[in-house]
Design an enzyme around this catalytic site. Structure first.
Site, PDB file in Angstrom:
ATOM      1  N   VAL A  86       0.844  -1.193   0.000  1.00 38.61           N
ATOM      2  CA  VAL A  86       0.000   0.000   0.000  1.00 38.61           C
ATOM      3  C   VAL A  86       0.879   1.242   0.000  1.00 38.61           C
ATOM      4  CG1 VAL A  86      -1.804   1.280   1.196  1.00 38.61           C
ATOM      5  CG2 VAL A  86      -1.830  -1.233   1.224  1.00 38.61           C
ATOM      6  N   LYS A  87       0.713   2.040  -1.027  1.00 41.82           N
ATOM      7  CA  LYS A  87       1.530   3.242  -1.219  1.00 41.82           C
ATOM      8  C   LYS A  87       0.816   4.439  -0.583  1.00 41.82           C
ATOM      9  CE  LYS A  87       4.232   5.174  -5.072  1.00 41.82           C
ATOM     10  NZ  LYS A  87       4.340   5.153  -6.554  1.00 41.82           N
TER      11      LYS A  87
END
Length: 216
Positions: A86-87
Site C-alpha cells: 500500500v503506497k
C-alpha cells in the site's frame, strides 16, 4: 539492488519481466490515467492483472488523504493479492496510517519523500519502503542522489529496516548512482532500464566479432 518498473503499461511490465531482472512494480494515479484506466473497479482489476504478471511487490497507491479513509482504502488494496504494497503519501495522516498498517501486517511504501527528516518519520512508523523522488529534487537544483546517500547513512546508523526505494528516475546514470549511494530498490521507466544495456564499444565490438566470424 532490486529493480522495479515504474509504469501501469502491461506490455512494458511484461518486457521488463522477460529480461529476468524485474523484482516488482510501482504505479501511481498519473501512470494509471496515462493508460486510460479510470474508475475504482478498473483500477483494482488492473492491479490484479499486474500481480498475475510479476512475482514481486506491487505498489498500489491510495487516493485518500485522511487517516480513516487511507486505512479503508489500503485494506481494499491489500486484499487484492499478497504481493500488494500500500503506497501512502508522506503526510501526517499518512504516517499514522503507515503505523496502523505495520501493526496489522500490511506492507507499505511511503511516497513523495523529499527530505531526511521525512525518511526518519517513515522508518519510525515501520514503512516497508521509502520513496525519495530524486528526479524532482534535481529539478529544484538540489542533489537527489545526495539525499539517497544521506538516508542510507541514517538508516544504517540507526538500524532501521525500511528499504530505500529510489523513485523519479530519469536516466540510466541515475540508476547507477543510486546503486552507489546505497539504495535498496530502484524504480524506473523501461527506457532507463534498457539504457543500461547500451555502450558504443559494445556495439563496435559485436559488429567486429560478426564481421570476423563471416571470414571463418
Amino acid at each position: 539492488m532490486k529493480f522495479f518498473i515504474d509504469t501501469a503499461n502491461l506490455a512494458q511490465i511484461k518486457e521488463a519481466n522477460d529480461l529476468g531482472i524485474l523484482d516488482g512494480v510501482t504505479t501511481n494515479p498519473s501512470l494509471m490515467a496515462k493508460e486510460g484506466i479510470k474508475g475504482n473497479e478498473a483500477i483494482l482489476n488492473h492491479y490484479k492483472t499486474i500481480c498475475d504478471l510479476v512475482d514481486g511487490d506491487i505498489s498500489a497507491e491510495v487516493l485518500s488523504v485522511t487517516y480513516d479513509e487511507i486505512i479503508e482504502e489500503g485494506k481494499i488494496l491489500a486484499a487484492i493479492h499478497p504481493n500488494i504494497v500500500v503506497k501512502v503519501p508522506m503526510i501526517k495522516d499518512g504516517i499514522k496510517a503507515i503505523k496502523w498498517f505495520t501493526d496489522n501486517g500490511i506492507k507499505t511504501n511511503c511516497t513523495l519523500v523529499f527530505s531526511a527528516g521525512q525518511a526518519i518519520l517513515a522508518a519510525k512508523a515501520g514503512a516497508t519502503y521509502l520513496s525519495p523522488f530524486i528526479g524532482r529534487i534535481d529539478d529544484t537544483n538540489w542533489d537527489g542522489i545526495e539525499l539517497i546517500a544521506q538516508i542510507a547513512n541514517i538508516y544504517g546508523t540507526q538500524g532501521f529496516d525500511t528499504q530505500i526505494l529510489a523513485a523519479s528516475i530519469r536516466t540510466p546514470l541515475h540508476i547507477v548512482r543510486c546503486a552507489e549511494a546505497g539504495a535498496d530498490v530502484c524504480t524506473c521507466p523501461l527506457d532507463s532500464i534498457l539504457g543500461l544495456l547500451k555502450h558504443p564499444l559494445t556495439d563496435i565490438g559485436l559488429a567486429k566479432f560478426i564481421e570476423d566470424a563471416k571470414k571463418m
